[in-house]
Scaffold this active site. Structure first.
Site, PDB file in Angstrom:
ATOM      1  N   LYS A   1       0.853  -0.493   0.095  1.00  0.00           N
ATOM      2  CA  LYS A   1       0.169  -0.257  -0.027  1.00  0.00           C
ATOM      3  C   LYS A   1       0.818   1.154  -0.101  1.00  0.00           C
ATOM      4  O   LYS A   1       1.833   0.791   0.640  1.00  0.00           O
ATOM      5  CB  LYS A   1      -0.561  -0.163   1.533  1.00  0.00           C
ATOM      6  CG  LYS A   1      -1.870   1.234   1.402  1.00  0.00           C
ATOM      7  CD  LYS A   1      -2.604   1.149   2.499  1.00  0.00           C
ATOM      8  CE  LYS A   1      -4.286   1.298   2.693  1.00  0.00           C
ATOM      9  NZ  LYS A   1      -5.024   1.773   3.448  1.00  0.00           N
TER      10      LYS A   1
ATOM     11  N   SER B   1      -9.653   1.978   2.541  1.00  0.00           N
ATOM     12  CA  SER B   1      -8.773   2.346   1.814  1.00  0.00           C
ATOM     13  C   SER B   1      -7.637   1.448   1.313  1.00  0.00           C
ATOM     14  O   SER B   1      -7.249   2.288   0.264  1.00  0.00           O
ATOM     15  CB  SER B   1      -8.193   3.460   3.077  1.00  0.00           C
ATOM     16  OG  SER B   1      -7.056   2.415   3.699  1.00  0.00           O
TER      17      SER B   1
ATOM     18  N   SER C   1     -10.206  -0.699   6.899  1.00  0.00           N
ATOM     19  CA  SER C   1      -9.370  -0.401   5.400  1.00  0.00           C
ATOM     20  C   SER C   1      -8.873  -1.711   4.859  1.00  0.00           C
ATOM     21  O   SER C   1      -8.503  -1.851   3.340  1.00  0.00           O
ATOM     22  CB  SER C   1      -8.450   0.619   5.713  1.00  0.00           C
ATOM     23  OG  SER C   1      -9.025   1.627   6.220  1.00  0.00           O
TER      24      SER C   1
END
Lengths: 479, 94
Positions: free
Chosen positions: A68, A143, A167
């Site tokens: 990420k 996210s 997330s």
């Protein structure tokens, strides 16, 4: 069988048996990225060079992994999908990255995300939205939407994300993969660009439960560089992968099956619960009476922490610097304010301002302090249930993947996507999302399993038993 | 409830310059969110202790010994403007 479609443990078996070489796996994944990335847009940036340092060493895991875009890799641009960090190259590795490098990991790229992890759909990224591999008109969740979409589209073998209010788990559910939020303090956050420090946790996003346990083995453990890291003995989580849940006590919170839940999600999750019962678990309804306050509590505490954490982005030390043409207040304040105006997207501004408001003089007691107290009530609800039960099973998300653009103009409806995942962050406990079925229009549905702090073994045992007896994880997005 | 003036005040506390066209929708958004979180006011929390952190950890210290850290050069490499080993910024005092 294409190598890119395999799990990490399947690849490790092939590597050990010398049936494939690490470079074959790496080039297979690269070809896959080349063929589908323009449609999915799972990555903020794809790496051109992929070093394989581990050829021939059986103890290493030369598995392609997506990271990420909020986890620092030394000398590699890391931006949290925000314009304000454009060009920022961290001078050090996050602890999880150092551990992955030590294990021989091959990094495929930085996965796309909501800007600073502020979102549940991956739409707030400055790079534009990621698309759900199951339906390109829909969001992958967020996210960590890029990490989940990359795994679901076979653009990586596995990935790491971060989870502040869901997330990792919500995008895993919406993309039909496995996402684990470990116990707060189990995985070092040194080098994770902070959103809300009392909630953030790094965790694995994988194609099945065995890979989740394997990846947690690599990234977990004490780190003196993170003062919230807990010094617990190292565990081999693959030892919990036993298909047997006879006598395990599972609570089903009645408050999780009320208004707002998509009937198809409700039916799938109820069927999964019946399956757990038929596999020998003792299943009973329980109550978490403060559930309806979780989202409000979270949006006050998380934004308050975010407003403080994001104060560091001021144009001085790194990232963007922007100076207005005409003087407004005084030269340095103008620089701070214009840098943050140009650098932050709308949702980041909304959250920083909400958090600032909740912490500001005159509102602190009414909002922030009150939210911290309600957080205690929410944690007590869970502690009470865990006095009698080994695990709590719920839906991961109230709906399947929604259409791109559908919730962008309504922050509250977006925030409610995290209603089932937030309590685990507020109370620090571990939780996983695993696939448990599909809607009529072929969108994945996720099942969430929560357990007591530092009892990831219980989660893995239940998740593995369910997975091995159902096989939902074998269905792949047909992109 | 939340006026554009309030939004501009909070924006200035947040050190964010808002463009005119952003202030109005943000006022509406913040009002909507505050209306939603108002449900917290329904609970009686007088006797409840706040939870700011879930771990039973406090004051984590290490031995006070000097260790290698980022060099001045590495640190300054990340900024857009530097001078004589320092971060260079616009004038602070008129």
């Amino acid at each position: 069988m294409k190598l890119f479609s395999l799990t990490a443990h399947e690849i490790l078996d092939l590597l050990k048996a010398k049936k494939v070489k690490a470079e074959d796996v790496v080039s297979s994944v690269k070809e896959r990225i080349d063929s589908v990335e323009t449609r999915v847009h799972a990555y903020a940036r794809v790496f051109e060079t992929r070093e394989i340092a581990s050829e021939g060493n059986e103890n290493l895991f030369p598995i392609p992994i997506a990271v990420k875009d909020n986890i620092c890799i030394k000398d590699n641009e890391t931006t949290c999908a925000s314009k304000i960090l454009k060009g920022f190259k961290p001078p050090y590795d996050a602890t999880v990255i150092a551990k992955l490098k030590g294990a021989g990991a091959v990094f495929t790229g930085n996965a796309n995300m909501d800007e600073f992890a502020f979102g549940s759909s991956c739409e707030t990224s400055c790079f534009g939205p990621t698309r759900n591999p199951w339906d390109l008109e829909r969001v992958p969740g967020g996210s960590s939407g890029g990490s989940a979409a990359a795994v679901a589209a076979d653009e990586t073998i596995w990935a790491i994300g971060s989870d502040t209010g869901g997330s990792i788990r919500q995008p895993a559910a919406l993309c039909g993969v496995v996402g684990l939020k470990p116990t707060y303090g189990l995985v070092s956050r040194y080098g994770l660009i902070a959103f809300a420090s009392s909630l953030d946790q790094i965790g694995p996003i994988t194609k099945d439960v065995r890979d989740s346990a394997l990846l947690l083995n690599i990234i977990g453990g004490y780190d003196e560089n993170d003062s919230t890291s807990v010094d617990t003995p190292a565990k081999d989580y693959t030892k919990s992968l036993i298909s047997d849940i006879k006598g395990i006590k599972i609570g089903i919170p009645k408050e999780y099956f009320i208004e707002g839940i998509d009937p198809e999600v409700g039916l799938s999750v109820k069927a999964a619960i019946e399956q757990l019962r038929s596999l020998g678990a003792i299943v009973k309804e329980v109550s978490l009476p403060h559930t309806e306050y979780a989202v409000a509590t979270y949006y006050i505490t998380a934004t308050a922490e975010a407003s403080s954490n994001l104060a560091r982005f001021d144009g001085v030390q790194y990232g963007l610097r922007s100076i207005p043409k005409e003087q407004r207040k005084n030269p340095i304040v103008d620089m701070y304010e214009e840098t943050r105006n140009q650098g932050f997207g709308l949702e980041a501004k909304r959250r920083i301002m909400l958090g600032t408001y909740a912490l500001s003089s005159g509102y602190y007691d009414a909002y922030y302090l009150r939210a911290l107290k309600v957080r205690t009530l929410i944690k007590q609800d869970l502690d009470k249930v865990f006095g009698d039960f080994d695990a709590i099973v719920t839906p991961t998300s109230p709906t399947t993947a929604f259409k791109i653009g559908e919730r962008m103009d309504d922050p509250v409806s977006m925030y409610l996507s995290d209603i089932y995942t937030i309590p685990a962050n507020l109370s620090g406990i571990p939780a996983i999302s695993i696939p448990c079925g599909f809607s009529k229009n072929n969108l994945p549905i996720g099942l969430q399993i929560m357990a007591k702090a530092f009892n990831e073994e219980m989660i893995f045992k239940i998740a593995y038993t369910y997975e091995q007896n159902t096989g939902w994880h074998k269905k792949r997005a047909g992109i | 409830m939340i006026s554009e003036k309030d939004v501009k005040y909070v924006a200035s506390l947040s050190r964010i310059h808002l463009n005119e066209e952003e202030a109005k929708p943000l006022a509406k958004d913040l009002e909507k969110i505050l209306n939603y979180v108002a449900k917290l006011q329904k609970l009686d929390v007088k006797q409840i202790a706040p939870t700011s952190h879930v771990l039973p950890l406090n004051n984590v210290f290490r031995e006070d010994i000097v260790r290698p850290s980022l060099t001045q050069e590495e640190t300054l490499n990340m900024t857009v403007d530097k001078m004589n080993g320092s971060f260079k910024v616009p004038k602070v005092i008129e």
